[in-house]
Design a protein around this motif. Structure first.
Motif, PDB file in Angstrom:
ATOM      1  N   ASP A  28     -31.201   5.055  43.872  1.00  0.00           N
ATOM      2  CA  ASP A  28     -32.364   5.914  43.602  1.00  0.00           C
ATOM      3  C   ASP A  28     -32.290   6.390  42.148  1.00  0.00           C
ATOM      4  O   ASP A  28     -31.665   7.403  41.833  1.00  0.00           O
ATOM      5  CB  ASP A  28     -32.335   7.104  44.565  1.00  0.00           C
ATOM      6  N   TRP A  29     -32.953   5.660  41.253  1.00  0.00           N
ATOM      7  CA  TRP A  29     -32.848   5.965  39.814  1.00  0.00           C
ATOM      8  C   TRP A  29     -33.476   7.292  39.441  1.00  0.00           C
ATOM      9  O   TRP A  29     -33.119   7.900  38.435  1.00  0.00           O
ATOM     10  CB  TRP A  29     -33.428   4.816  38.983  1.00  0.00           C
ATOM     11  N   LYS A  30     -34.426   7.742  40.270  1.00  0.00           N
ATOM     12  CA  LYS A  30     -35.030   9.053  40.003  1.00  0.00           C
ATOM     13  C   LYS A  30     -33.960  10.141  40.192  1.00  0.00           C
ATOM     14  O   LYS A  30     -33.828  11.060  39.383  1.00  0.00           O
ATOM     15  CB  LYS A  30     -36.207   9.259  40.960  1.00  0.00           C
ATOM     16  N   LYS A  31     -33.186  10.004  41.275  1.00  0.00           N
ATOM     17  CA  LYS A  31     -32.111  10.968  41.548  1.00  0.00           C
ATOM     18  C   LYS A  31     -31.018  10.873  40.481  1.00  0.00           C
ATOM     19  O   LYS A  31     -30.521  11.893  39.981  1.00  0.00           O
ATOM     20  CB  LYS A  31     -31.547  10.702  42.956  1.00  0.00           C
ATOM     21  N   VAL A  32     -30.661   9.650  40.117  1.00  0.00           N
ATOM     22  CA  VAL A  32     -29.637   9.472  39.081  1.00  0.00           C
ATOM     23  C   VAL A  32     -30.115  10.080  37.763  1.00  0.00           C
ATOM     24  O   VAL A  32     -29.336  10.721  37.046  1.00  0.00           O
ATOM     25  CB  VAL A  32     -29.287   7.976  38.911  1.00  0.00           C
ATOM     26  N   GLY A  33     -31.403   9.909  37.474  1.00  0.00           N
ATOM     27  CA  GLY A  33     -31.980  10.487  36.263  1.00  0.00           C
ATOM     28  C   GLY A  33     -31.908  12.014  36.266  1.00  0.00           C
ATOM     29  O   GLY A  33     -31.659  12.639  35.229  1.00  0.00           O
ATOM     30  N   THR A  34     -32.113  12.609  37.432  1.00  0.00           N
ATOM     31  CA  THR A  34     -32.001  14.066  37.548  1.00  0.00           C
ATOM     32  C   THR A  34     -30.556  14.510  37.314  1.00  0.00           C
ATOM     33  O   THR A  34     -30.296  15.486  36.602  1.00  0.00           O
ATOM     34  CB  THR A  34     -32.479  14.526  38.946  1.00  0.00           C
ATOM     35  N   HIS A  35     -29.605  13.781  37.904  1.00  0.00           N
ATOM     36  CA  HIS A  35     -28.178  14.077  37.654  1.00  0.00           C
ATOM     37  C   HIS A  35     -27.856  13.959  36.163  1.00  0.00           C
ATOM     38  O   HIS A  35     -27.107  14.755  35.606  1.00  0.00           O
ATOM     39  CB  HIS A  35     -27.274  13.102  38.428  1.00  0.00           C
ATOM     40  N   PHE A  36     -28.437  12.947  35.525  1.00  0.00           N
ATOM     41  CA  PHE A  36     -28.188  12.722  34.093  1.00  0.00           C
ATOM     42  C   PHE A  36     -28.687  13.909  33.279  1.00  0.00           C
ATOM     43  O   PHE A  36     -27.980  14.441  32.418  1.00  0.00           O
ATOM     44  CB  PHE A  36     -28.873  11.429  33.653  1.00  0.00           C
ATOM     45  N   GLU A  37     -29.912  14.335  33.559  1.00  0.00           N
ATOM     46  CA  GLU A  37     -30.477  15.440  32.768  1.00  0.00           C
ATOM     47  C   GLU A  37     -29.707  16.730  32.989  1.00  0.00           C
ATOM     48  O   GLU A  37     -29.512  17.511  32.054  1.00  0.00           O
ATOM     49  CB  GLU A  37     -31.965  15.587  33.088  1.00  0.00           C
ATOM     50  N   LYS A  38     -29.241  16.947  34.214  1.00  0.00           N
ATOM     51  CA  LYS A  38     -28.404  18.131  34.481  1.00  0.00           C
ATOM     52  C   LYS A  38     -27.087  18.046  33.715  1.00  0.00           C
ATOM     53  O   LYS A  38     -26.634  19.010  33.097  1.00  0.00           O
ATOM     54  CB  LYS A  38     -28.086  18.231  35.973  1.00  0.00           C
ATOM     55  N   ALA A  39     -26.477  16.862  33.772  1.00  0.00           N
ATOM     56  CA  ALA A  39     -25.181  16.690  33.097  1.00  0.00           C
ATOM     57  C   ALA A  39     -25.305  16.842  31.587  1.00  0.00           C
ATOM     58  O   ALA A  39     -24.377  17.276  30.912  1.00  0.00           O
ATOM     59  CB  ALA A  39     -24.606  15.310  33.445  1.00  0.00           C
ATOM     60  N   MET A  40     -26.483  16.503  31.059  1.00  0.00           N
ATOM     61  CA  MET A  40     -26.731  16.632  29.617  1.00  0.00           C
ATOM     62  C   MET A  40     -27.184  18.040  29.259  1.00  0.00           C
ATOM     63  O   MET A  40     -27.460  18.322  28.094  1.00  0.00           O
ATOM     64  CB  MET A  40     -27.794  15.625  29.183  1.00  0.00           C
ATOM     65  N   GLY A  41     -27.310  18.895  30.276  1.00  0.00           N
ATOM     66  CA  GLY A  41     -27.705  20.281  30.009  1.00  0.00           C
ATOM     67  C   GLY A  41     -29.185  20.456  29.759  1.00  0.00           C
ATOM     68  O   GLY A  41     -29.626  21.470  29.246  1.00  0.00           O
ATOM     69  N   LYS A  42     -29.986  19.428  30.145  1.00  0.00           N
ATOM     70  CA  LYS A  42     -31.427  19.507  29.917  1.00  0.00           C
ATOM     71  C   LYS A  42     -32.166  20.173  31.073  1.00  0.00           C
ATOM     72  O   LYS A  42     -33.317  20.517  30.960  1.00  0.00           O
ATOM     73  CB  LYS A  42     -32.002  18.108  29.666  1.00  0.00           C
ATOM     74  N   LEU A  43     -31.468  20.314  32.195  1.00  0.00           N
ATOM     75  CA  LEU A  43     -32.056  21.011  33.328  1.00  0.00           C
ATOM     76  C   LEU A  43     -31.094  22.113  33.751  1.00  0.00           C
ATOM     77  O   LEU A  43     -29.877  21.964  33.613  1.00  0.00           O
ATOM     78  CB  LEU A  43     -32.228  20.056  34.529  1.00  0.00           C
ATOM     79  N   ALA A  44     -31.629  23.186  34.258  1.00  0.00           N
ATOM     80  CA  ALA A  44     -30.761  24.248  34.776  1.00  0.00           C
ATOM     81  C   ALA A  44     -29.991  23.693  35.971  1.00  0.00           C
ATOM     82  O   ALA A  44     -30.529  22.903  36.739  1.00  0.00           O
ATOM     83  CB  ALA A  44     -31.620  25.438  35.194  1.00  0.00           C
ATOM     84  N   ALA A  45     -28.744  24.095  36.101  1.00  0.00           N
ATOM     85  CA  ALA A  45     -27.939  23.639  37.237  1.00  0.00           C
ATOM     86  C   ALA A  45     -28.586  24.098  38.529  1.00  0.00           C
ATOM     87  O   ALA A  45     -29.103  25.210  38.602  1.00  0.00           O
ATOM     88  CB  ALA A  45     -26.525  24.171  37.121  1.00  0.00           C
ATOM     89  N   ALA A  46     -28.580  23.225  39.514  1.00  0.00           N
ATOM     90  CA  ALA A  46     -29.193  23.579  40.799  1.00  0.00           C
ATOM     91  C   ALA A  46     -28.307  24.572  41.535  1.00  0.00           C
ATOM     92  O   ALA A  46     -27.106  24.559  41.372  1.00  0.00           O
ATOM     93  CB  ALA A  46     -29.384  22.335  41.639  1.00  0.00           C
TER      94      ALA A  46
END
Ligand code: MN3
Length: 207
Positions: free
Chosen positions: A189-207
């Protein structure tokens, strides 16, 4: 609060034909359940009872093999179910696609390197794609270790992982781990992997 087995986000047969129904049933209901049960037993009545899974993993080297193995097993499988999807496959897009090209040259080159990490893991373990110091990295860990552990052979924030234990593929693929790894990409699921990526890069607030 004891650890609990998360429900699969899809039915047991949803990943057919790439990952078969019986494997998913046994993998989730028996293997993952056993990691949860044994983790709860291992922390019960100890100072580790009530700690978060992430906190336990960060000190995995100091708190005994039962917590390391079963805590890792619980985290790894919870993560694994979530990055798979019956509507998975294809390619990533956006910032993740760009980062993959920059780090590995191309999407296919990344897959090749990831598959090599999975194939190169002797015995049981996991292959990982993760973020380290703002860059993508690929590695593997033995047993139920993962890159979040203090004792990990490689450290990163995982954004994609593949279980290469025989229990993950033996019923359908027998000894052919390479075929299983090839099929795995059809359900990522590349959408989910993309969300993990943005979180890991600090682009999204941690869930
Ligand atoms: Mn497994």
């Amino acid at each position: 609060m004891a650890f609990t087995l998360p429900a699969l986000p899809y039915s047991f047969d949803a990943l057919e034909p790439h990952i078969d129904k019986l494997t998913m049933q046994i993998h989730h209901d028996k293997h993952h359940q056993a990691y949860v049960d044994n983790l709860n037993k291992a922390v019960a009545g100890t100072p580790n009872e009530g700690k978060s899974l992430e906190e336990l993993l960060a000190h995995a080297g100091q708190i005994g093999a039962a917590v390391r193995n079963n805590g890792g097993g619980h985290w790894n499988h919870s993560f694994f179910w979530e990055i798979l999807s019956p509507s998975g496959g294809g390619k990533p897009s956006g910032a993740l696609a760009k980062a993959i090209d920059e780090s590995f040259g191309s999407f296919d080159a990344m897959k090749e390197k990831f598959n090599a990490a999975g194939m190169g893991r002797f015995g049981s373990g996991w292959a990982w794609l993760g973020v380290l110091d703002g860059k993508l990295t690929i590695c593997s860990t033995p047993n139920q270790d993962n890159p979040l552990m203090d004792v990990a052979e490689c450290k990163c924030k995982p954004i994609l992982g593949c279980d290469v234990w025989e229990h993950a593929y033996y019923l359908k693929y027998q000894n052919k781990r390479a075929e299983y790894l090839g099929a795995f990409w059809n359900v990522v699921d590349w959408k989910k992997v993309g969300t993990h990526f943005e979180k890991a890069m600090g682009k999204l607030a941690a869930a």
